[in-house]
Write a protein that holds these residues in place. Structure first.
Motif, PDB file in Angstrom:
ATOM      1  N   ASP A  66     -19.299 -22.453  28.517  1.00  0.00           N
ATOM      2  CA  ASP A  66     -18.206 -22.168  27.595  1.00  0.00           C
ATOM      3  C   ASP A  66     -18.385 -22.947  26.286  1.00  0.00           C
ATOM      4  O   ASP A  66     -18.092 -22.449  25.203  1.00  0.00           O
ATOM      5  N   GLU A  70     -16.733 -20.631  17.588  1.00  0.00           N
ATOM      6  CA  GLU A  70     -15.846 -19.570  18.082  1.00  0.00           C
ATOM      7  C   GLU A  70     -15.390 -19.836  19.516  1.00  0.00           C
ATOM      8  O   GLU A  70     -15.974 -20.636  20.246  1.00  0.00           O
ATOM      9  N   ASP A  71     -14.369 -19.097  19.935  1.00  0.00           N
ATOM     10  CA  ASP A  71     -13.795 -19.283  21.260  1.00  0.00           C
ATOM     11  C   ASP A  71     -14.217 -18.146  22.184  1.00  0.00           C
ATOM     12  O   ASP A  71     -14.304 -16.994  21.767  1.00  0.00           O
ATOM     13  N   SER A  72     -14.508 -18.473  23.436  1.00  0.00           N
ATOM     14  CA  SER A  72     -14.944 -17.462  24.405  1.00  0.00           C
ATOM     15  C   SER A  72     -13.763 -16.608  24.880  1.00  0.00           C
ATOM     16  O   SER A  72     -13.967 -15.537  25.453  1.00  0.00           O
ATOM     17  N   GLY A  73     -12.580 -17.087  24.678  1.00  0.00           N
ATOM     18  CA  GLY A  73     -11.391 -16.327  25.063  1.00  0.00           C
ATOM     19  C   GLY A  73     -11.048 -16.392  26.540  1.00  0.00           C
ATOM     20  O   GLY A  73     -10.209 -15.650  27.027  1.00  0.00           O
ATOM     21  N   ILE A  74     -11.700 -17.304  27.268  1.00  0.00           N
ATOM     22  CA  ILE A  74     -11.385 -17.378  28.717  1.00  0.00           C
ATOM     23  C   ILE A  74     -10.105 -18.178  28.940  1.00  0.00           C
ATOM     24  O   ILE A  74      -9.654 -18.931  28.068  1.00  0.00           O
ATOM     25  N   HIS A 119     -17.571 -12.771  31.021  1.00  0.00           N
ATOM     26  CA  HIS A 119     -16.183 -12.572  31.404  1.00  0.00           C
ATOM     27  C   HIS A 119     -15.786 -11.109  31.277  1.00  0.00           C
ATOM     28  O   HIS A 119     -15.043 -10.572  32.106  1.00  0.00           O
ATOM     29  N   LYS A 120     -16.324 -10.448  30.243  1.00  0.00           N
ATOM     30  CA  LYS A 120     -16.010  -9.028  30.048  1.00  0.00           C
ATOM     31  C   LYS A 120     -16.468  -8.215  31.263  1.00  0.00           C
ATOM     32  O   LYS A 120     -15.733  -7.390  31.787  1.00  0.00           O
ATOM     33  N   ARG A 151     -18.201 -15.048  26.885  1.00  0.00           N
ATOM     34  CA  ARG A 151     -17.336 -13.901  26.609  1.00  0.00           C
ATOM     35  C   ARG A 151     -17.910 -12.634  27.267  1.00  0.00           C
ATOM     36  O   ARG A 151     -17.189 -11.880  27.926  1.00  0.00           O
ATOM     37  N   ALA A 152     -19.256 -12.453  27.096  1.00  0.00           N
ATOM     38  CA  ALA A 152     -19.908 -11.274  27.671  1.00  0.00           C
ATOM     39  C   ALA A 152     -19.799 -11.273  29.196  1.00  0.00           C
ATOM     40  O   ALA A 152     -19.486 -10.255  29.815  1.00  0.00           O
ATOM     41  N   PRO A 159     -20.352 -19.710  23.739  1.00  0.00           N
ATOM     42  CA  PRO A 159     -19.119 -18.943  23.950  1.00  0.00           C
ATOM     43  C   PRO A 159     -19.380 -17.439  23.980  1.00  0.00           C
ATOM     44  O   PRO A 159     -18.710 -16.722  24.717  1.00  0.00           O
ATOM     45  N   LYS A 160     -20.399 -16.976  23.233  1.00  0.00           N
ATOM     46  CA  LYS A 160     -20.712 -15.541  23.214  1.00  0.00           C
ATOM     47  C   LYS A 160     -21.101 -15.070  24.608  1.00  0.00           C
ATOM     48  O   LYS A 160     -20.630 -14.051  25.107  1.00  0.00           O
TER      49      LYS A 160
END
Ligand SMILES: [Fe+2]
Ligand SMILES: [Fe+2]
Lengths: 503, 285
Positions: B152, B102-106, B163-164, B160-161, B156-157
């Motif tokens: 990253d 999955e992607d971290s979305g950063i 970065h949130k 993501r957390a 990735p989880k």
């Protein structure tokens, strides 16, 4: 492989050591660059080296030439300076190195060098460090040169000021707050460095340092007069005194001559008055006798003639004084010296003043240590001295006290005789003591208005005493009385008591 | 949540500088190396060669003559700069490779920009302070946040957390790490560059770029301090690029280590701005 690296490492250390040794000895920017060229030749053996400053001005070229060949890399030089990057660029059969010299983030110049082959990493690193070291040392040396230049300028300015101060006709010293002389100009060193001047000048300077305002003073040393002016000078939060000492002797002399001239004028007016007074009396009395002889009784007539006689005697005295004075002035006063008994001379002077003393209610006494004091002197002149001193003592007695006296004493000493005339009269102010023997001087008209005289008496007395090789001085206290002393050599040795005429 | 040991185990999944990059790094720091050796090493990878040449001719260096062969690039820019270029190409590749799952979305473009900017800022600061080997500062700046790349890829989880938290609560990345009690990007990054065999200087600046006082007695204290200041300045100028949104914290110790006078900062910022407009070729690789 490891061995090779070790050998190379050692070589680098050797190169650095010798470079640092070279740098230790440099004293100017040029020398740094020569040292740099030397080390570059040992490290990468370039065909040529050019050192430019940050504006591309040539500082050094090896081998020496000024063909400006390097300008064909102008844009690369600019780039290397702009980017502060050490780089090498292949140009034909050579590799050209651009080594900016960077100090504290600023480019201070650039080293260009032409190499035969590509440099190794190690060589590039060494070159980089050499250029760094050079620019650091160069900057320090330039700073040092700047400081030295500033010092030199300061020193030159100091010397300039000193030579100006040395040309001053005045002596100039600067005194510190601690009372030390911190500066003296040449004139002071040559002329003023004696204790009297130094002490007085330091005294005036001290007052300035204490009060912070201008002070003046005067000092006499070795017959010269000096005026002292001291001004405060703020220096590094202390107060110093700039003290100027000026020889004003010539100014003083001029002042003295002017005063003498003034006194002569006063003297002429004075003496005319003095001569006129007895003359007027003689004229008035003789006129009365001439026109009223028939009505006069013998007593009145005797009184009148006596007055006429006394006044003419007074007139004669005055004229004699004047004559003596003019002789002194023409240096024509002569002593007729012979062997005499001084006691007799003084006694006769005292005797002849007795009546004058009585009429002034002054008790006049005389005593002598010896009955006979033989001396080789001019008897008339010695008597004149005694008469003058005694009549002055009587003249300057206080008007309205009891027990007025004048004591005349004579004392034989080893080679001299000492005559003293002591009174309890009005005395002489201390500041006038050294002036009373000057010509025309009379202490104070307010004190002497009742007393007549030419004002020449004491100066004639002094002259006579000095012509006898003696000295005269006075001790006095204002309001209490005075004692005049005359000490004259017996003058017997060598003349065997025989009469001798002096000239 | 995640232990450092687990993380380190997973570091294996990360791209390792390949043989070519390793060789370049080795050659660039070998005192006996020649231009030819380094050129040969780069030429083994044709894509790398052309990217290095492209960067060498970029506006950032502004070389007045076009460079067409690697030999010239190496001589003109120097061994270390060329090594930096190769490292840049590699790091860029590592960042955009991403994880398999999955992607971290950063925003990876922004993070890469942060890497380049901090590299340039570190080099500029070195220049202004008169640090003799400014090229070393570039690579130290470039790699300082390599731990974020590792996170990253590995987790990735977690990324993501983190970065949130940082983006929504406007917090610093390190604060988010503390909140979630995850291994820090500094420690992971340090492990990574150590594993890659990079010099100790880089390990320390990666490990200490948020706490330069930790390396005050190290011979690399100045380099760590300069990277720290560069990072703070770039984070202030471009907040969020590094996934950090709070107020950047400047270490006074860093200023002391460098005896930095505040008055040189305006000069630094001016020169930095001049340079940042010329780094497009790096940013858009
Ligand atoms: Fe970071
Ligand atoms: Fe960062």
């Amino acid at each position: 492989m490891a061995d090779v690296t070790a050998v190379r490492g050692e070589k680098i250390i050797t190169l650095f050591s010798s470079f640092i040794m070279e740098l230790n000895n440099v004293k100017s920017g040029d020398q740094i660059f020569s040292a740099l060229v030397k080390i570059l030749r040992k490290t990468v053996n370039p065909k040529w080296v050019v050192i430019l400053d940050e504006k591309k001005k040539l500082l050094l070229s090896f081998p020496e030439n000024d063909d400006q060949e390097y300008m064909r890399f102008s844009e690369l030089i600019d780039w290397a300076i702009q980017n502060k990057s050490h780089s090498f660029y292949p140009a034909g059969d050579e590799i050209v190195g651009f080594l900016p010299m960077i100090r504290a983030g600023e480019v201070r110049g650039i080293i260009l060098l032409g190499l035969n082959e590509e440099p190794k990493v190690e060589e590039i690193d060494s070159l980089r460090v050499f250029s760094f070291l050079s620019s650091t040392v160069a900057e320090n040396v330039m700073l040092l040169e700047e400081v030295m230049e500033k010092n030199r300028l300061v020193e030159e300015t100091m010397n300039y000021l000193h030579s100006i101060l040395d040309t001053f006709p005045e002596m100039v010293i600067v005194v510190s707050q601690e009372g030390e002389i911190v500066y003296m100009n040449k004139r002071f060193v040559e002329e003023g460095d004696n204790d009297e001047i130094r002490e007085k000048a330091l005294g005036v300077a001290k007052e300035v340092i204490e009060t912070g305002v201008r002070r003046v003073g005067e000092v006499e040393s070795e017959g010269q007069f000096y005026s002292i002016v001291a001004e405060p000078l703020k220096y590094q939060s202390t107060i110093q005194a700039v003290t100027t000492i000026m020889n004003v002797t010539s100014t003083k002399e001029l002042e003295r001559l002017k005063q003498l001239d003034r006194m002569k004028t006063e003297f002429v007016a004075n003496i005319s008055h003095e001569l006129r007074t007895p003359l007027a009396a003689i004229k008035a009395y003789s006129e009365t006798i001439l026109y009223s002889l028939e009505e006069m009784d013998p007593d009145t007539l005797k009184d009148f003639t006596k007055t006429i006689y006394e006044e003419s005697q007074h007139l004669e005295n005055l004229l004699n004084e004047l004559l003596d004075f003019s002789k002194i002035e023409r240096k024509a006063l002569k002593m007729e010296r012979q062997n005499v008994n001084v006691v007799e001379i003084i006694k006769s002077a005292v005797d002849s003043m007795m009546e004058y003393a009585n009429s002034n209610k002054v008790q006049l006494t005389f005593e002598s240590s010896d009955e006979v004091i033989e001396a080789y002197v001019d008897p008339t002149r010695i008597k004149q001295v005694a008469l003058n001193l005694i009549s002055n003592a009587i003249k300057y007695s206080k008007k309205d006290i009891e027990n007025k006296y004048v004591r005349v004493k004579l004392k034989k000493k080893e080679d001299t005789f000492l005559l003293s005339v002591e009174d309890n009269g009005i005395g002489i102010p201390e500041d006038k003591l050294d002036k009373i023997f000057e010509k025309f001087y009379r202490v104070d008209s307010s004190l002497t208005y009742e007393v007549s005289g030419t004002g020449l008496g004491l100066s004639i007395v002094k002259e006579i005493v000095e012509l006898h090789g003696g000295k005269i001085w006075v001790e006095s206290e204002e309001g209490r009385g005075s004692t005049f002393y005359v000490e004259i050599p017996l003058g017997l040795e060598g003349n065997n008591g025989q009469h001798r005429e002096d000239d | 949540m995640v232990s450092i040991e687990k993380m380190i185990d997973k570091l294996e999944e990360l791209p390792t500088p390949d043989f070519v990059v390793q060789k370049i790094i080795t050659v660039a720091s070998d005192p006996n190396a020649s231009v030819k050796e380094l050129a040969n090493a780069i030429m083994m990878d044709a894509s790398l060669s052309s990217k290095v040449l492209k960067l060498a001719n970029s506006a950032y260096y502004g070389i007045p003559r076009e460079i067409t062969v690697l030999n010239e690039a190496i001589m003109i820019l120097g061994f270390k700069t060329v090594r930096n270029l190769a490292m840049s190409v590699f790091t860029y590749g590592a960042l955009f490779q991403g994880s398999q799952g999955e992607d971290s979305g950063i925003n990876r473009e922004a993070l890469w920009r942060h890497f380049v900017y901090v590299a340039v800022a570190s080099e500029t600061l070195g220049e202004i302070l008169g640090y003799p080997v400014k090229e070393e500062l570039f690579i130290n700046g470039l790699l300082h946040d390599i731990g974020k790349v590792a996170l990253d890829v590995i987790s990735p989880k977690v990324m993501r957390a983190l970065h949130k938290i940082t983006s929504e609560k406007k917090r610093n990345f390190t604060e988010a790490e503390d909140l979630l009690e995850v291994p820090s990007h500094t420690s992971i990054g340090a492990k990574l560059v150590e594993k890659w065999g990079l010099p100790e200087m880089i390990v320390q600046s990666v490990a200490g770029h948020h706490n330069p006082e930790l390396y005050i007695d190290s011979i690399n204290a100045e380099v760590v301090a300069m990277v720290h200041i560069a990072d703070v300045v770039i984070n202030t100028m471009y907040p969020g690029d590094s996934l950090s949104y709070g107020k950047p914290e400047l270490s006074h110790e860093a200023l002391n280590i460098l005896s930095l006078k505040p008055r040189i900062l305006p000069r630094f910022i001016d020169r930095l701005k001049d340079k940042l407009v010329k780094v497009d070729d790096f940013v858009n690789m």
